[in-house]
Design an enzyme around this catalytic site. Structure first.
Site, mmCIF file in Angstrom:
data_model
loop_
_atom_site.group_PDB
_atom_site.id
_atom_site.type_symbol
_atom_site.label_atom_id
_atom_site.label_comp_id
_atom_site.label_asym_id
_atom_site.label_seq_id
_atom_site.Cartn_x
_atom_site.Cartn_y
_atom_site.Cartn_z
ATOM 1 N N GLU A 168 6.444 -2.558 -1.042
ATOM 2 C CA GLU A 168 6.176 -1.375 -1.379
ATOM 3 C C GLU A 168 5.003 -1.316 0.247
ATOM 4 O O GLU A 168 4.119 -1.811 0.206
ATOM 5 C CB GLU A 168 5.238 -0.951 -2.339
ATOM 6 C CG GLU A 168 6.015 -1.025 -3.623
ATOM 7 C CD GLU A 168 6.956 0.078 -3.951
ATOM 8 O OE1 GLU A 168 6.905 1.051 -3.000
ATOM 9 O OE2 GLU A 168 7.820 -0.113 -4.798
ATOM 10 N N CYS A 194 -0.355 5.939 0.937
ATOM 11 C CA CYS A 194 0.803 5.648 1.525
ATOM 12 C C CYS A 194 1.787 6.726 1.212
ATOM 13 O O CYS A 194 2.651 7.116 2.025
ATOM 14 C CB CYS A 194 1.708 4.482 0.944
ATOM 15 S SG CYS A 194 1.762 4.448 -1.005
HETATM 16 P P1 NAP Z 1 -2.189 -4.983 4.563
HETATM 17 O O1 NAP Z 1 -3.073 -5.337 5.877
HETATM 18 O O2 NAP Z 1 -0.715 -5.031 4.689
HETATM 19 O O3 NAP Z 1 -2.752 -5.905 3.483
HETATM 20 C C1 NAP Z 1 -2.222 -5.838 2.195
HETATM 21 C C2 NAP Z 1 -2.372 -7.119 1.466
HETATM 22 O O4 NAP Z 1 -1.900 -8.106 2.033
HETATM 23 C C3 NAP Z 1 -4.033 -7.463 1.238
HETATM 24 O O5 NAP Z 1 -4.210 -8.174 0.283
HETATM 25 C C4 NAP Z 1 -3.809 -8.384 2.622
HETATM 26 O O6 NAP Z 1 -5.127 -9.226 2.578
HETATM 27 C C5 NAP Z 1 -2.537 -9.010 2.734
HETATM 28 N N1 NAP Z 1 -2.504 -9.709 3.871
HETATM 29 C C6 NAP Z 1 -2.563 -9.456 4.998
HETATM 30 N N2 NAP Z 1 -1.985 -10.180 6.048
HETATM 31 C C7 NAP Z 1 -1.525 -11.235 5.376
HETATM 32 C C8 NAP Z 1 -0.560 -12.337 5.716
HETATM 33 N N3 NAP Z 1 -0.427 -12.426 7.034
HETATM 34 N N4 NAP Z 1 -0.047 -12.885 4.698
HETATM 35 C C9 NAP Z 1 -0.271 -12.678 3.232
HETATM 36 N N5 NAP Z 1 -0.915 -11.677 2.880
HETATM 37 C C10 NAP Z 1 -1.459 -10.750 3.882
HETATM 38 O O7 NAP Z 1 -2.383 -3.428 4.169
HETATM 39 P P2 NAP Z 1 -3.786 -2.945 3.817
HETATM 40 O O8 NAP Z 1 -4.304 -2.156 5.110
HETATM 41 O O9 NAP Z 1 -4.606 -3.448 2.712
HETATM 42 O O10 NAP Z 1 -3.113 -1.248 2.990
HETATM 43 C C11 NAP Z 1 -2.701 -0.072 3.698
HETATM 44 C C12 NAP Z 1 -1.410 -0.211 3.653
HETATM 45 O O11 NAP Z 1 -0.550 -0.314 2.429
HETATM 46 C C13 NAP Z 1 -0.742 1.089 4.364
HETATM 47 O O12 NAP Z 1 0.173 0.843 5.308
HETATM 48 C C14 NAP Z 1 -0.161 1.777 3.100
HETATM 49 O O13 NAP Z 1 0.945 2.660 3.450
HETATM 50 C C15 NAP Z 1 0.472 0.486 2.486
HETATM 51 N N6 NAP Z 1 0.694 1.058 1.040
HETATM 52 C C16 NAP Z 1 1.918 1.098 0.455
HETATM 53 C C17 NAP Z 1 2.035 1.458 -0.589
HETATM 54 C C18 NAP Z 1 3.404 1.831 -1.424
HETATM 55 O O14 NAP Z 1 3.549 1.733 -2.627
HETATM 56 N N7 NAP Z 1 4.507 1.846 -0.836
HETATM 57 C C19 NAP Z 1 0.913 1.649 -1.510
HETATM 58 C C20 NAP Z 1 -0.405 1.549 -1.112
HETATM 59 C C21 NAP Z 1 -0.586 1.025 0.044
HETATM 60 P P3 NAP Z 1 -6.557 -9.019 3.127
HETATM 61 O O15 NAP Z 1 -6.990 -7.881 2.897
HETATM 62 O O16 NAP Z 1 -7.418 -10.371 2.844
HETATM 63 O O17 NAP Z 1 -6.161 -8.993 4.641
#
Ligand code: NAP
Length: 483
Positions: A256, A290
């Site tokens: 997602e 999102c």
């Molecule tokens: P993110 O930076 O991609 O992080 C999401 C999760 O992944 C966090 O738990 C993060 O941990 C972890 N993570 C980051 N880098 C990683 C890596 N290299 N390997 C494994 N895990 C890793 O996203 P975010 O800033 O938290 O959230 C915002 C994004 O989520 C936006 O793009 C939004 O659109 C999207 N989103 C999508 C949906 C949907 O249903 N489509 C819903 C909600 C949000 P850390 O926090 O420790 O970095």
């Protein structure tokens, strides 16, 4: 409802039903984005800690898969009831660590709880198929089995709902899991898992680990062949990294990812409804969703009125600390988010956009950006092509239906779109042609645990919620039978 959940201030890892320190004993501070003050801390897991969580999930897997669906269902139902019981305390915790307004946090808790209720009902509806093979020599029997140990990785913007949207279907399907919540908002995940234990979820079925080295712990988990599923919600960029990693072990993936939702208003729309819908689609969670409307395309005859009225509603919002009950728009999650939103607005203004409301950060402690409406936004403005993830609404004028569809589709993302028109035939025609996994027609909200949530193009793979959400945690087993 009562405030029963104690706010966890210092949390260890939750592995095998026990609170356990990380190998190093180190913790990560959790900050309140409204004040920039530390409100708690969580254990900082290493890859070795992550593998302890895999051990626990693997040990619990057979027992949980063999637990009768009715029993799994009743435990999930209790999870729902406990979350509703503790909704106020959970909402205040979410507001404190994420910054969102208390009203948004309360709505999130109730939405998050609904995944337990919905999947409690789905757990007893795991069906299969039986048919005659065309050649007539055998019967084709298909049954659905739990995929196995699942790694669930969630973002900070919905710390409760993104976790329950994965845990509930995983448990309904008979899978055990390891949840790795975002480092910005880990306390909510630990508060939820406390409730799951109280509801009777057996030890090891849900494990929670937090880490300052997300990639190292998730790589360790994904390299363990006992892990059979990755369900990720977060940015497209990180989704791609994880898909590459999961490919090495051929792990079943649900993704997602990010969005860039168009909000299309035709000149025959009910403008009152479109403004109300815009406020929800843009300002739920202060724009940090999102599903947030990212680009407003409004037909020329109503564009000026729409932009002015939206600016007036946005300008009236009460901006303040998340936990203050008067607040309608809380802070952004951190300083980087404010800098990003500010840079996107400045870029648009430099290229010719006009500010009708907001347009700047708030000078006070915390990470505040004013609700903003921009008009005359030129096509090359960066914020039309990127996820803004903040309280900024750029308005662009269009003339023809074809043009609106082309503009809506001019993005690599395809999560959700919003369409407002009184002409239902046009609404459905446009909905069918917009490249997105979901469309809200004359509404500002799509999220519903009973509906399949998910995107196309770079917004992801698979669906959460609905019956589809449980099938993501199951695999079809075909048995060819001669009887
Ligand atoms: P993110 O930076 O991609 O992080 C999401 C999760 O992944 C966090 O738990 C993060 O941990 C972890 N993570 C980051 N880098 C990683 C890596 N290299 N390997 C494994 N895990 C890793 O996203 P975010 O800033 O938290 O959230 C915002 C994004 O989520 C936006 O793009 C939004 O659109 C999207 N989103 C999508 C949906 C949907 O249903 N489509 C819903 C909600 C949000 P850390 O926090 O420790 O970095």
């Amino acid at each position: 409802m009562r405030n029963a959940t104690p706010v966890p201030i210092a949390c260890d890892l939750f592995i095998g039903g026990r609170w356990t320190a990380s190998e190093t004993g180190r913790h990560i501070d959790v900050l309140d984005p409204s004040t920039e003050k530390t409100i708690g801390s969580v254990a900082d897991a290493t890859p070795a800690d992550a593998l302890r969580a895999v051990d626990a999930a693997a040990q619990a897997a057979d027992g949980w898969a063999a637990t009768a669906p009715r029993q799994r269902s009743e435990i999930l139902r209790r999870c729902y009831e406990l979350m509703v019981r503790d909704a106020d305390a959970l909402a205040s915790l979410i507001s404190r660590e994420n910054g969102k307004a208390l009203c948004d946090a309360k709505a999130e808790v109730l939405y998050a709880a609904e995944f337990f209720r919905w999947f409690a009902e789905e757990a007893v509806r795991i069906q299969g198929d039986i048919g005659m093979a065309p050649g007539g020599a055998s019967r084709i029997v298909v049954q659905y089995q739990p995929v196995g140990v699942a790694l669930l990785i969630t973002p900070w913007n919905f710390p409760a709902a993104m976790a329950t949207r994965k845990i509930a279907p995983a448990l309904a399907a008979g899978c055990t899991c390891i949840l790795k919540p975002a480092t910005e908002t880990p306390l909510t995940a630990y508060a939820v898992v406390r409730l799951l234990a109280e509801a009777g979820v057996p030890d090891g079925v849900v494990n929670v680990i937090t880490s300052s080295t997300a990639s190292k712990v998730s790589n360790a988990i994904l390299e363990d062949r006992r892990v059979r599923k990755l369900s990720f919600t977060g940015s497209t960029e990180v989704g791609r990294i994880l898909l590459r990693k999961a490919a090495d072990a051929v792990i079943n993936c649900s993704m997602e990812l990010g969005g860039n939702a168009p909000f299309v208003v035709f000149d025959d729309a009910d403008i009152d409804a479109a403004i109300d819908g815009a406020m929800v689609a843009k300002m739920r969670n202060g724009g940090e969703a999102c599903t947030a409307a990212n680009r407003f395309y409004v037909q020329r005859a109503v564009a000026a009125e729409f932009a002015q009225r939206l600016a007036s509603r946005m300008g009236d919002l009460v901006v303040g600390d998340g936990v203050d009950p008067r607040t309608q728009c809380g802070p952004l999650v951190n300083a980087a988010a404010v800098a990003k939103v500010g840079a996107l607005v400045d870029d648009a203004v430099r290229k010719g956009a006009r500010i009708l409301a907001g347009g700047r950060a708030l000078e006070r402690d915390g990470h505040f950006y004013l609700p903003t409406v921009l008009t005359d936004v030129p096509p090359d403005a960066d914020l039309l092509g990127e996820e803004i993830f903040g309280p900024v609404a750029p308005v662009v004028v269009f003339d023809r239906e074809e043009e609106a569809i082309a503009l809506a589709n001019a993005t690599e993302y395809g999560l959700v779109a919003y369409v407002f028109t009184r002409d239902l035939a046009r609404g459905l025609r446009v909905s069918e042609r917009i490249e997105s996994g979901m469309v809200a027609l004359n509404r500002g909200l799509v999220s519903d645990p009973a509906a399949p949530f998910g995107g196309v193009k770079q917004s992801g793979l698979g669906r959460e919620g609905a019956h589809h959400g449980m099938l993501e945690f199951m695999e079809a087993k075909y048995i060819s039978v001669a009887w």
